[in-house]
Design a protein around this motif. Structure first.
Motif, PDB file in Angstrom:
ATOM      1  N   HIS A 176       0.839  -1.195   0.000  1.00 21.01           N
ATOM      2  CA  HIS A 176       0.000   0.000   0.000  1.00 21.01           C
ATOM      3  C   HIS A 176       0.880   1.253   0.000  1.00 21.01           C
ATOM      4  O   HIS A 176       1.885   1.316   0.697  1.00 21.01           O
ATOM      5  CB  HIS A 176      -0.897   0.042   1.241  1.00 21.01           C
ATOM      6  CG  HIS A 176      -1.961  -1.008   1.258  1.00 21.01           C
ATOM      7  ND1 HIS A 176      -1.691  -2.328   1.525  1.00 21.01           N
ATOM      8  CD2 HIS A 176      -3.298  -0.924   1.056  1.00 21.01           C
ATOM      9  CE1 HIS A 176      -2.818  -3.020   1.488  1.00 21.01           C
ATOM     10  NE2 HIS A 176      -3.807  -2.192   1.208  1.00 21.01           N
ATOM     11  N   VAL A 178       0.507   5.281   0.835  1.00 26.39           N
ATOM     12  CA  VAL A 178      -0.438   6.188   1.461  1.00 26.39           C
ATOM     13  C   VAL A 178       0.137   7.589   1.522  1.00 26.39           C
ATOM     14  O   VAL A 178       1.348   7.795   1.467  1.00 26.39           O
ATOM     15  CB  VAL A 178      -0.833   5.721   2.879  1.00 26.39           C
ATOM     16  CG1 VAL A 178      -1.468   4.342   2.837  1.00 26.39           C
ATOM     17  CG2 VAL A 178       0.375   5.718   3.809  1.00 26.39           C
ATOM     18  N   PRO A 200      -5.104   6.313   0.559  1.00 29.77           N
ATOM     19  CA  PRO A 200      -4.236   5.506  -0.311  1.00 29.77           C
ATOM     20  C   PRO A 200      -3.977   6.264  -1.603  1.00 29.77           C
ATOM     21  O   PRO A 200      -4.868   6.928  -2.135  1.00 29.77           O
ATOM     22  CB  PRO A 200      -5.050   4.233  -0.548  1.00 29.77           C
ATOM     23  CG  PRO A 200      -6.466   4.659  -0.365  1.00 29.77           C
ATOM     24  CD  PRO A 200      -6.467   5.761   0.666  1.00 29.77           C
ATOM     25  N   LEU A 206      -7.416   1.388   2.660  1.00 28.45           N
ATOM     26  CA  LEU A 206      -6.324   1.464   3.624  1.00 28.45           C
ATOM     27  C   LEU A 206      -6.231   0.149   4.398  1.00 28.45           C
ATOM     28  O   LEU A 206      -7.243  -0.520   4.620  1.00 28.45           O
ATOM     29  CB  LEU A 206      -6.566   2.606   4.607  1.00 28.45           C
ATOM     30  CG  LEU A 206      -6.420   4.035   4.066  1.00 28.45           C
ATOM     31  CD1 LEU A 206      -6.910   5.039   5.102  1.00 28.45           C
ATOM     32  CD2 LEU A 206      -4.989   4.321   3.679  1.00 28.45           C
TER      33      LEU A 206
END
Length: 269
Positions: A176, A178, A200, A206
Motif C-alpha cells: 500500500h 499512502v 491511499p 487502507l
C-alpha cells in the motif's frame, strides 16, 4: 574476491542456522522492529502560516520537505478538452447560483468545488466563495469554499490550502502507498483550522489498524482515528481523518502508525 559469507564475517553454517531457527529469526525481526520504532527523522517543523502566505524558508521549500499540491500526489489531473474563455465565463454564472442559501448544502459544496476549477482570477467567483464562507451551514462546505478560494486567489486572507506528502513505511503496508493530507483554513477567531486525512495513493482501501494521531509538542496523544477491518480481516476504509483548530504559534505533531511503526511530522500553526 571474498565470498558473501566471508564478507559478512560469519561462517555460512551460522547463517544457514538463522534461516532455519524460528527463535533466532524472530529475535532478528524484533531487533529490526525496535530500530524502526526508535529512529526519529531529523526534520524541520513545517510552518503552516507560510503555506497560506506561499512562502518557505530558503532551502526548505515544499518539494524538498516532501510536501506537494494535493492534486499532484493523490489525484493526478486527467486530460480535459480545451475550453474557450467564453465557454468558461458562460459556465460560471449558473454554478454561482447553486451557492445560494436555499440550495441544499451538498449542492452548495459541490458547486464550490467546481468553481475552484473554473474561476481562476474571476472577481465574481471570489466574491461568491467569500460569501459562502459566511453563509455555509456546515464545516465541510466552509472548508471546500476556502480550498477553492485558495486555488483561484492565492494569498486571499480567507483562502485555505491543502498539501499532501507520501509516507514511506517500507514493507509494513504490504504494497500500500499512502499519503498524509493537511488542509488549513484561517478562522474568524484568529485561530487556524486544521483538517487531516490519510488516503491511499492508488485508490485502494487502507490497511486495517492504521492510526492517524494528533500529538502535543511533548508527544501526548490528543486525538486519534484508526482504520477498521472487515470480516475477512482486510481494510474497509478509503480514508481516515481528524480536524481541530489551534492558536497561532502552537506546536503540534501528526503521527501515522501501523504495526507499532510511526511516521511523525512536526508543525507550527
Amino acid at each position: 574476491m571474498l565470498t558473501p559469507c566471508l564478507q559478512l564475517q560469519a561462517p555460512c553454517e551460522k547463517w544457514a542456522a538463522l534461516l532455519t531457527d524460528d527463535r533466532l529469526r524472530q529475535q532478528l525481526c524484533d531487533r529490526r522492529m525496535e530500530k524502526l520504532k526508535t529512529v526519529t527523522a531529523k526534520t524541520t517543523a513545517v510552518k503552516l502560516q507560510q503555506w497560506l502566505e506561499n512562502v518557505f524558508e530558503l532551502g526548505k521549500n515544499a518539494l524538498e520537505n516532501g510536501w506537494q499540491q494535493f492534486e499532484a500526489l493523490v489525484s493526478p489531473p486527467k486530460p480535459r478538452a480545451a475550453r474557450g474563455k467564453g465557454d468558461v465565463v458562460g459556465a460560471i454564472a449558473p454554478v454561482i447560483r447553486l451557492l445560494e442559501p436555499h440550495q441544499i448544502e451538498q449542492t452548495r459544496r459541490h458547486a464550490a468545488g467546481v468553481l475552484g476549477e473554473l474561476g481562476v482570477g474571476n472577481p465574481e467567483v471570489i466574491d461568491a466563495l467569500t460569501q459562502l464562507l459566511h453563509t455555509a451551514r456546515d464545516e465541510e462546505t466552509r472548508r471546500q469554499a476556502a480550498l477553492s478560494l485558495g486555488k483561484i486567489s492565492p494569498g486571499h486572507p480567507q483562502a485555505g490550502i491543502r498539501k499532501a506528502r507520501y509516507l514511506d513505511f517500507g514493507m509494513q503496508l504490504e504494497g500500500h502507498s499512502v499519503a498524509l493530507i493537511v488542509a488549513i483554513m484561517p478562522r474568524s477567531d484568529d485561530k487556524l483550522g486544521v483538517f487531516l486525512q490519510v488516503q491511499p495513493i492508488e485508490g485502494r482501501k487502507l490497511p486495517p489498524h492504521l492510526k492517524l494521531s494528533v500529538l502535543s509538542e511533548s508527544g501526548e496523544i490528543k486525538r486519534e482515528a484508526e482504520t477498521r477491518s472487515d470480516e475477512e480481516g482486510k481494510g474497509k476504509d478509503n480514508l481516515i481523518q481528524l480536524q481541530f483548530s489551534t492558536a497561532s504559534g502552537t506546536r503540534f505533531q501528526v503521527g501515522v502508525s501501523v504495526n507499532e511503526v510511526r511516521v511523525t511530522e512536526e508543525f507550527i500553526a
